[in-house]
Design an enzyme around this catalytic site. Structure first.
Site, PDB file in Angstrom:
ATOM      1  CG  HIS A  10     -61.148  64.570  32.573  1.00  0.00           C
ATOM      2  ND1 HIS A  10     -61.845  63.706  31.726  1.00  0.00           N
ATOM      3  CD2 HIS A  10     -60.282  63.803  33.261  1.00  0.00           C
ATOM      4  CE1 HIS A  10     -61.391  62.490  31.891  1.00  0.00           C
ATOM      5  NE2 HIS A  10     -60.457  62.505  32.810  1.00  0.00           N
ATOM      6  CD  GLN A  12     -68.079  60.418  26.796  1.00  0.00           C
ATOM      7  OE1 GLN A  12     -68.313  61.131  25.801  1.00  0.00           O
ATOM      8  NE2 GLN A  12     -68.812  59.347  27.102  1.00  0.00           N
ATOM      9  CD  GLU A  14     -60.591  62.199  20.972  1.00  0.00           C
ATOM     10  OE1 GLU A  14     -60.890  63.030  20.096  1.00  0.00           O
ATOM     11  OE2 GLU A  14     -59.417  61.745  21.123  1.00  0.00           O
ATOM     12  NE  ARG A  59     -57.829  62.412  30.761  1.00  0.00           N
ATOM     13  CZ  ARG A  59     -56.581  61.964  30.706  1.00  0.00           C
ATOM     14  NH1 ARG A  59     -55.783  62.353  29.701  1.00  0.00           N
ATOM     15  NH2 ARG A  59     -56.093  61.160  31.636  1.00  0.00           N
ATOM     16  CD  GLU A  86     -56.453  59.223  36.198  1.00  0.00           C
ATOM     17  OE1 GLU A  86     -57.668  59.227  35.984  1.00  0.00           O
ATOM     18  OE2 GLU A  86     -55.955  59.122  37.334  1.00  0.00           O
ATOM     19  CE1 TYR A  89     -56.024  53.993  35.016  1.00  0.00           C
ATOM     20  CE2 TYR A  89     -55.030  51.890  35.553  1.00  0.00           C
ATOM     21  CZ  TYR A  89     -56.027  52.818  35.746  1.00  0.00           C
ATOM     22  OH  TYR A  89     -57.029  52.579  36.661  1.00  0.00           O
ATOM     23  CG  HIS A 156     -56.772  63.596  35.374  1.00  0.00           C
ATOM     24  ND1 HIS A 156     -57.010  63.501  34.017  1.00  0.00           N
ATOM     25  CD2 HIS A 156     -55.950  64.664  35.537  1.00  0.00           C
ATOM     26  CE1 HIS A 156     -56.359  64.470  33.388  1.00  0.00           C
ATOM     27  NE2 HIS A 156     -55.714  65.195  34.264  1.00  0.00           N
TER      28      HIS A 156
HETATM   29  O1  LIG Z   1     -57.188  56.959  33.144  1.00  0.00           O
HETATM   30  C1  LIG Z   1     -58.246  56.367  32.892  1.00  0.00           C
HETATM   31  O2  LIG Z   1     -58.378  55.314  32.241  1.00  0.00           O
HETATM   32  C2  LIG Z   1     -59.525  56.904  33.505  1.00  0.00           C
HETATM   33  O3  LIG Z   1     -59.507  58.250  33.506  1.00  0.00           O
HETATM   34  C3  LIG Z   1     -59.615  56.412  34.925  1.00  0.00           C
HETATM   35  O4  LIG Z   1     -59.553  55.099  34.788  1.00  0.00           O
HETATM   36  P1  LIG Z   1     -60.042  54.121  35.946  1.00  0.00           P
HETATM   37  O5  LIG Z   1     -61.391  54.610  36.426  1.00  0.00           O
HETATM   38  O6  LIG Z   1     -60.086  52.812  35.252  1.00  0.00           O
HETATM   39  O7  LIG Z   1     -58.984  54.210  37.015  1.00  0.00           O
END
Ligand SMILES: O=C(O)[C@H](O)COP(=O)(O)O
Length: 204
Positions: A10, A12, A14, A59, A86, A89, A156
């Protein structure tokens, strides 16, 4: 049957702009991200797709919509699935990456971001991400490519890196050194035997 697969991270977002971990956080594209999506469409001009796949995060969905609008193929079927989201995290989502490295150490953050089987706290490792991406690809996307259909995937950084490991036969060490730029298409040509005959990264 010959076919082509284009994969695109995707534009850029925010959180990309603010250098924050994003993962499952459903944030918008920035103005630059929308421009990157249109630029990506211009690079893909001339390719005729038969199907498009994306995640359920806005996104990626908006990036795909802008690409399809730019290439005049908004009539295409679009399949959205969380399997292409994605990587999660977890507890890091929303945190600034630089501040997190100061707090936990650059090495630990690098492990969370680029190792294959180490999960960020409360989140997914790349291996776990791959365990949802590849089954979805084998079941829904690979059959279309084998039928000679051209496919576009907008997803992603990490869900696509998980797919790239399979497509390009990359080891965990090799993929740890690869980042996907936002909005830059990577195009795979499949030959009649279903093997990848050519890969191009349309950076310029
Ligand atoms: O999810 C995220 O923070 C980014 O899209 C990818 O993050 P990374 O490159 O730190 O894995």
């Amino acid at each position: 049957m010959k076919s082509q697969l284009a994969i695109v991270r995707h534009g850029q977002s925010e959180y990309n702009l603010e250098n924050r971990f994003t993962g499952f956080a459903d944030v918008d594209l920035t103005t630059q991200g929308r421009e990157e999506a249109a630029m990506c469409g211009r690079k893909l001009q001339g390719m005729q797709f038969e199907a498009c796949f994306t995640s359920v995060l806005k996104r990626a969905i908006e990036t795909l919509d802008i690409i399809l609008d730019t290439i005049g193929q908004k009539q295409l079927p679009v399949y959205k699935d969380a399997a292409l989201n994605e990587r999660d995290y977890g507890d890091l989502q929303g945190l600034n990456k630089a501040e997190t490295a100061e707090k936990y150490g650059a090495e630990q953050v690098a492990l969370w971001r680029r190792s294959f089987d180490v999960s960020p706290p409360g989140g997914e490792s790349l291996k776990q991400t791959q365990e949802r991406v590849l089954p979805y690809y084998y079941a829904n996307i690979e059959p279309l490519l084998q039928q000679g259909k051209n496919v576009l995937i907008v997803a992603h950084g990490n869900s696509l890196r998980a797919l790239m490991m399979h497509l390009e036969n990359l080891t965990p060490d090799a993929i740890s050194h690869i980042d996907l730029l936002t909005g830059v298409p990577r195009v795979y040509d499949f030959d009649d035997s279903g093997k990848i005959s050519y890969v191009q990264h349309l950076t310029s």
